[in-house]
Design an enzyme around this catalytic site. Structure first.
Site, mmCIF file in Angstrom:
data_model
loop_
_atom_site.group_PDB
_atom_site.id
_atom_site.type_symbol
_atom_site.label_atom_id
_atom_site.label_comp_id
_atom_site.label_asym_id
_atom_site.label_seq_id
_atom_site.Cartn_x
_atom_site.Cartn_y
_atom_site.Cartn_z
ATOM 1 N N THR A 169 -4.894 -8.147 10.695
ATOM 2 C CA THR A 169 -5.267 -6.846 10.111
ATOM 3 C C THR A 169 -4.793 -5.665 10.966
ATOM 4 O O THR A 169 -4.247 -4.695 10.446
ATOM 5 C CB THR A 169 -6.807 -6.777 9.973
ATOM 6 N N ASN A 197 -1.531 -0.244 7.511
ATOM 7 C CA ASN A 197 -0.960 -1.576 7.757
ATOM 8 C C ASN A 197 -0.173 -2.126 6.576
ATOM 9 O O ASN A 197 0.046 -3.323 6.464
ATOM 10 C CB ASN A 197 -2.035 -2.545 8.260
ATOM 11 N N GLU A 221 -9.298 -10.544 -7.604
ATOM 12 C CA GLU A 221 -8.370 -9.421 -7.454
ATOM 13 C C GLU A 221 -7.280 -9.442 -8.526
ATOM 14 O O GLU A 221 -6.908 -8.398 -9.065
ATOM 15 C CB GLU A 221 -7.775 -9.433 -6.040
ATOM 16 N N TYR A 238 -11.933 -2.823 -2.895
ATOM 17 C CA TYR A 238 -12.460 -3.053 -1.538
ATOM 18 C C TYR A 238 -13.992 -3.102 -1.507
ATOM 19 O O TYR A 238 -14.578 -2.841 -0.452
ATOM 20 C CB TYR A 238 -11.944 -1.965 -0.601
ATOM 21 N N LYS A 298 0.836 -1.199 0.000
ATOM 22 C CA LYS A 298 0.000 0.000 0.000
ATOM 23 C C LYS A 298 0.884 1.267 0.000
ATOM 24 O O LYS A 298 2.095 1.179 0.253
ATOM 25 C CB LYS A 298 -0.911 -0.034 1.227
ATOM 26 N N HIS A 340 -1.579 -5.519 1.530
ATOM 27 C CA HIS A 340 -2.840 -6.237 1.321
ATOM 28 C C HIS A 340 -2.538 -7.630 0.808
ATOM 29 O O HIS A 340 -1.641 -7.802 -0.017
ATOM 30 C CB HIS A 340 -3.710 -5.518 0.280
#
Ligand code: ATP
Ligand code: MG
Length: 137
Positions: A91, A112, A126, A49, A9, A115
């Protein structure tokens, strides 16, 4: 062979954690079959998402994912979906074990750093969202 979608991310990219994260998957023995750097639009983040669209943090999450460059990857190997999640950790980085990517490298749930697909069927969706079939080796 099983494949999963993994994304570093914007916070992970910005913090210079690309090689650290890739090396953990490489050292485990998984195979990198696609990789690109991309700045997703907010609309694209919302697609990625979509399962979370009713959650209170959805808007902020999509703003964040589209806030900077992301490293999008496909990794291959036996059990890579489940074991990839194990390498990533829980998570919430406050709950991820030391030794995991989030446990070692992150502090808060909204930042975090990585993914990973949560099941083989979402992995397929995805991978199809982020890559064209000819992008995979
Ligand atoms: P990811 O899908 O990013 O790999 P995950 O599968 O561990 O994470 P999800 O439940 O799918 O967790 O949530 C997606 C992302 O939404 C999380 O990685 C986190 O960045 C964010 N998120 C989840 N819960 C919260 C929360 N309570 N507050 C803020 N952000 C959250
Ligand atoms: Mg998830």
């Amino acid at each position: 062979l099983e494949r999963t979608f993994i994304a570093i991310k914007p916070d992970g990219v910005q913090r210079g954690l690309i090689s650290e994260i890739i090396s953990r998957f490489e050292r485990k023995g998984f195979k990198l079959v696609a990789i690109k750097i991309v700045k997703p639009s907010k609309e694209f983040a919302q697609k990625h998402y979509h399962d979370l669209k009713d959650r209170p943090f959805f808007n902020g999450l999509c703003d964040f994912l589209s806030s900077g460059p992301v490293i999008a990857m496909v990794w291959e190997g036996e059990g890579v979906v489940k074991y990839g999640r194990k390498l990533i950790g829980a998570t919430d980085p406050q709950k991820s074990e030391p030794g995991t990517i989030r446990g070692d490298l992150a502090v808060v749930v909204g930042r975090n750093i990585i993914h990973g697909s949560d099941a083989p069927d979402t992995a397929k969706d995805e991978i199809n969202l982020w890559f064209k079939p000819e992008d995979l080796v």
